[in-house]
Design an enzyme around this catalytic site. Structure first.
Site, mmCIF file in Angstrom:
data_model
loop_
_atom_site.group_PDB
_atom_site.id
_atom_site.type_symbol
_atom_site.label_atom_id
_atom_site.label_comp_id
_atom_site.label_asym_id
_atom_site.label_seq_id
_atom_site.Cartn_x
_atom_site.Cartn_y
_atom_site.Cartn_z
ATOM 1 N N GLU A 187 74.207 35.613 0.509
ATOM 2 C CA GLU A 187 72.737 35.573 0.505
ATOM 3 C C GLU A 187 72.156 34.504 -0.419
ATOM 4 O O GLU A 187 70.949 34.443 -0.603
ATOM 5 C CB GLU A 187 72.196 36.949 0.116
ATOM 6 N N GLU A 240 92.580 54.845 22.310
ATOM 7 C CA GLU A 240 93.410 55.370 23.406
ATOM 8 C C GLU A 240 93.655 56.869 23.210
ATOM 9 O O GLU A 240 93.588 57.654 24.164
ATOM 10 C CB GLU A 240 94.762 54.628 23.448
ATOM 11 N N ALA A 265 78.123 25.788 -1.494
ATOM 12 C CA ALA A 265 79.557 25.774 -1.808
ATOM 13 C C ALA A 265 80.342 26.211 -0.572
ATOM 14 O O ALA A 265 81.355 25.601 -0.213
ATOM 15 C CB ALA A 265 79.845 26.696 -2.990
ATOM 16 N N LEU A 288 70.784 44.483 -3.881
ATOM 17 C CA LEU A 288 71.874 44.259 -2.925
ATOM 18 C C LEU A 288 72.311 45.545 -2.222
ATOM 19 O O LEU A 288 73.510 45.824 -2.086
ATOM 20 C CB LEU A 288 73.080 43.582 -3.599
#
EC number: 3.5.4.26
Lengths: 370, 370
Positions: A300, A52, A308, A213
């Site tokens: 991943e 805004e 799990a 990663l």
């Protein structure tokens, strides 16, 4: 242009902040007077001005401060999320909208944050502004799926990702999984990495596969400008990692490393370690991750970690890359859930997208409505 | 219109015969003079006129026999498959084309039938007709995949079909499999039934699931006209079926029933029984089916039958309907192949089509290039 078109424009603007706003939501704002857009803005980066405020600044820049003040008075404001009513890093947006004497406010959804939910709107209403909540509601909620999960479930948005063969296998018996999917699929999975704040794998994945990663795409592939930086997500490891700083590739780049486990790990400056007493600490761990501003994670693997999350129904999205190959009955299954008693009561997901990368098929599923 | 457009039109015409021509190929023919189509036709039904003859008849009908004779002389003929050169149910088409003194012949592919392969073309060339083979070759081969498999591999075209859960299960442990896929998917699978000459299941499927093995779609759903009939495919059962005419639904409609097994089954007028001595008789059985004019079969399961075809690499197409559900580790796996030593050498298919029926995903794979 109709009201819905202005809201669609606000959503479009909001998306420009997609790599930088987390843990904040993406927000876009359009100011309209006599059917013409007089200012627009979006929340560009966490800690900086809200949409805004940026829309008002944009109007001032276009027309000069004095004219802008007159133009905004009596205007219609379109914003995908309820304007904030509390002081955080920046002054509340509601105050600015009141100060500028806008006439009508269209907001897509209320803010799911319990501290704001409806309060921003109430404040504005009390100041005589007409409010309409719910324009393009579905699209506005979809835009901020991550934020809605964070606020309502008090945990990061969780994406589970796996590559598998046509017969549902994630690796050969000996653990070989490089490469089931093709290079285009693997490149696409880096795009998913760029949209999250953390990448999680089980400790075995680090010890055996030794991944980096990191996002390995360049700025143009991510749609970033030259002056924008790539924020690498945190590397999150589940379980008692046997740390080997020299060999393990996660240590070769600087991004944050977080380990959650029941036992102590080698203490290093570069690692944040969260230690848990309970055997089942997954839920607690991810709640702690949100407190550490990890608002979204991409899980991943490997299969144990993936399952799990599935078994605990702790996920919002599942992304599967299915290669057109057979890995056979002796290989490791991708999924490992307990069977239902009847087909009717089996766990069901929602298909949201099907894509094709050469002969790999990528399917994106949602777990439940957020 | 260009040459390729006329050939595309021939292919389009050929497809009109899709339910009726087997074991013959689908063939369309377009006659062109001075860039204008002067006649077109297709092979409508097994045993009836070939496409070339129908195109000539169409030209005669349009322009009158005498004018047609003059028009066709010096014309260009487009046909997706090499014109036949031998007398079968009908006189060879090559003779007609020579008699009508056409100038140029464009044919998509040679006929894979060893009795014809190139002979039709040779005959025409010797009569002074210019021949071009290979226009839209890929599309022409694709159109007649069934016929090419029949001619080259001397067996029916084999489509394997299964519905499975997201985690690759075909049934619960107790055998329950109704319904994994949704009603739209199941309706689509009836469309596949309509394109084959036989539906095969293992004897256990009859004894346990008791299917009808009929096409349950109406004419409009199949794109048939009111005066066209639905040809129900033969019902083919693999193994020593315990016959129970009163209870088993396959006996409640009149279509052909064929059983292939090692042991005797109850002798019935309504059943053709093929008895084999060898333990591994699958290949011999399907070769015999082609001799019985079953040029294409849809193998619908169960898992044992499906995997017998897969293990023997006896299939041309695999159609999988994947529901977005989890049936769990205790449930029965769809596939049951032996694992490869390395991922690199795993069996790979080719993705040809991905469709969506609500939240089910239908994937069509080809086994190898025909």
């Amino acid at each position: 242009m109709k009201a819905a078109d202005f809201m669609a424009r606000a959503i479009e603007l909001a998306k420009k902040g997609r790599y930088k706003t987390q843990p904040n939501p993406m927000v876009g704002c359009v100011l309209v007077k006599d059917g013409q857009i007089i200012g627009e803005g979006w929340h560009q980066e966490y800690g900086k001005d809200h949409a805004e405020i940026n829309a008002i600044k944009n109007c001032k820049k276009k027309f000069g401060a004095k004219n802008a003040y007159e133009l905004i008075a009596g205007s219609d404001v379109y914003v995908n999320l309820e304007p904030c009513s509390i002081q955080n890093n920046t002054p509340p947006c509601s105050h600015a909208l009141i100060k500028y004497r806008i006439k009508n406010l269209f907001c897509g959804t209320l803010d799911p944050n319990p501290k704001i939910n409806g309060r921003g709107v109430k404040l504005l209403k009390e100041s005589g502004i007409n409010i309409k909540v719910g324009l393009l509601k579905k699209e506005c909620k979809e835009l901020n799926r991550i934020f809605f999960v964070n606020q309502k479930q008090l945990r990061p948005y969780i994406i589970l990702k796996s590559a598998q063969s046509l017969d549902g296998k994630i690796a050969l018996k000996n653990g070989e999984s490089n490469w089931i999917s093709n290079s285009e699929s693997r490149k696409d999975s880096h795009l998913i990495r760029s949209r999250v704040r953390g990448i999680m794998v089980g400790r075995a994945t680090i010890e055996v596969d030794n991944p980096s990663l990191t996002i390995r795409l360049d700025k143009s592939e991510l749609g970033l400008k030259k002056n924008e930086s790539i924020d690498q997500p945190a590397k999150i490891i589940l379980g008692n990692l046997q740390i080997n700083e020299k060999k393990q590739k996660i240590f070769s780049s600087k991004s944050r490393i977080i380990i959650g486990s029941r036992h102590s790990v080698k203490q290093l400056k570069t690692i944040q370690h969260l230690k848990y007493k309970k055997r089942e600490f997954l839920e607690e761990f991810i709640q702690d991750l949100l407190k550490m501003d990890i608002s979204s994670i991409l899980v991943e693997g490997g299969p144990k970690t993936l399952n799990a999350f599935l078994a605990n129904d702790l996920f919002d999205e599942l992304v599967l890359y299915t290669a057109p190959s057979f890995l056979g009955k002796e290989s490791k299954e991708t999924f490992n859930l307990k069977a239902p008693e009847r087909i009717k009561i089996s766990k069901k997901l929602k298909v949201v997208k099907i894509e094709r990368f050469q002969d790999d098929i990528k399917t994106t599923y949602y777990n439940r409505k957020v």
